[in-house]
Design an enzyme around this catalytic site. Structure first.
Site, PDB file in Angstrom:
ATOM      1  N   HIS A   1      -2.043  15.404  -7.181  1.00 21.92           N
ATOM      2  CA  HIS A   1      -2.016  14.241  -6.295  1.00 21.92           C
ATOM      3  C   HIS A   1      -0.642  14.143  -5.649  1.00 21.92           C
ATOM      4  CE1 HIS A   1      -2.625   9.552  -5.979  1.00 21.92           C
ATOM      5  NE2 HIS A   1      -2.655  10.161  -4.800  1.00 21.92           N
TER       6      HIS A   1
ATOM      7  N   HIS B   1      -6.242  10.849  -0.835  1.00 24.27           N
ATOM      8  CA  HIS B   1      -6.561   9.576  -0.178  1.00 24.27           C
ATOM      9  C   HIS B   1      -6.455   9.600   1.330  1.00 24.27           C
ATOM     10  CE1 HIS B   1      -5.316   8.518  -4.394  1.00 24.27           C
ATOM     11  NE2 HIS B   1      -6.558   8.079  -4.319  1.00 24.27           N
TER      12      HIS B   1
ATOM     13  N   GLU C   1       0.868  -1.193   0.000  1.00 19.03           N
ATOM     14  CA  GLU C   1       0.000   0.000   0.000  1.00 19.03           C
ATOM     15  C   GLU C   1       0.897   1.233   0.000  1.00 19.03           C
ATOM     16  OE1 GLU C   1      -3.253   1.124  -0.282  1.00 19.03           O
ATOM     17  OE2 GLU C   1      -1.968   2.900  -0.225  1.00 19.03           O
ATOM     18  N   LYS C   2       0.873   1.964  -1.118  1.00 17.15           N
ATOM     19  CA  LYS C   2       1.832   3.051  -1.326  1.00 17.15           C
ATOM     20  C   LYS C   2       1.661   4.238  -0.396  1.00 17.15           C
ATOM     21  CE  LYS C   2      -0.995   4.934  -5.019  1.00 17.15           C
ATOM     22  NZ  LYS C   2      -1.290   4.715  -6.421  1.00 17.15           N
ATOM     23  N   HIS C   3       0.542   4.347   0.321  1.00 17.54           N
ATOM     24  CA  HIS C   3       0.327   5.505   1.186  1.00 17.54           C
ATOM     25  C   HIS C   3       0.870   5.335   2.604  1.00 17.54           C
ATOM     26  CE1 HIS C   3      -2.763   6.307  -1.883  1.00 17.54           C
ATOM     27  NE2 HIS C   3      -2.444   7.556  -1.644  1.00 17.54           N
TER      28      HIS C   3
ATOM     29  N   HIS D   1       4.447   6.633  -5.082  1.00 26.25           N
ATOM     30  CA  HIS D   1       3.235   7.452  -5.000  1.00 26.25           C
ATOM     31  C   HIS D   1       3.433   8.666  -5.904  1.00 26.25           C
ATOM     32  CE1 HIS D   1       0.374  10.390  -3.450  1.00 26.25           C
ATOM     33  NE2 HIS D   1      -0.330   9.361  -3.039  1.00 26.25           N
TER      34      HIS D   1
ATOM     35  N   CYS E   1      -2.211  12.177   2.246  1.00 24.99           N
ATOM     36  CA  CYS E   1      -2.317  12.334   0.787  1.00 24.99           C
ATOM     37  C   CYS E   1      -3.507  13.252   0.514  1.00 24.99           C
ATOM     38  CB  CYS E   1      -2.518  10.971   0.122  1.00 24.99           C
ATOM     39  SG  CYS E   1      -3.012  11.107  -1.615  1.00 24.99           S
TER      40      CYS E   1
HETATM   41 FE   LIG Z   1      -2.630   9.196  -2.927  1.00 24.68          FE
END
Ligand SMILES: [Fe+2]
Length: 124
Positions: free
Chosen positions: A52, A112, A16-18, A46, A109
């Site tokens: 973004h 997100h 999970e990149k976040h 990310h 983010c």
């Molecule tokens: Fe994001």
């Protein structure tokens, strides 16, 4: 009842990149400076664009047996392509910790939301 707790997500940073990656020694000497690096995208990158981006990190410590969380620091990343400038989401916090406990990192983010990671560390 906390509202934020319903919106703080977590997961394995490898998938999970976040999720902020916490890099530091597992053990340290109490009261001596130790470095804690926070980063994003070590496994899956990310985006860092005007639309973004990762806006900030915060780092907290919860001492073993404590019911209180203490903020160690925060860092904002303010350039996301304007004038071809980019601030990548990575920061080093040099801290002195008094005891064993949990390092808690938050990332934000703009699309997100909030993401958390925790790393237990042990004082020698
Ligand atoms: Fe994001």
């Amino acid at each position: 009842m906390s509202i934020l707790q319903d919106f703080i997500k977590t997961g394995d940073w490898k998938g999970e990149k976040h999720v902020p990656v916490i890099t530091c020694a597992d053990t340290f000497k109490a009261g001596e400076v130790t470095d804690v690096t926070l980063s994003i995208g070590d496994a899956i990158s990310h985006p860092n664009t005007a639309e973004h981006y990762i806006a900030w990190f915060k780092l907290f410590f919860v001492a073993e047996g404590s019911k209180n969380v203490v903020e160690l620091g925060d860092v904002h990343f303010d350039s996301h392509g304007e004038a071809n400038l980019f601030t990548e989401p990575k920061a080093v916090f040099s801290v002195k910790l008094p005891s064993s406990g949990k390092l808690v990192a938050l990332s934000y983010c703009n699309l997100h939301g909030l993401w958390e990671n925790v790393k237990e560390v042990t004082a020698e």
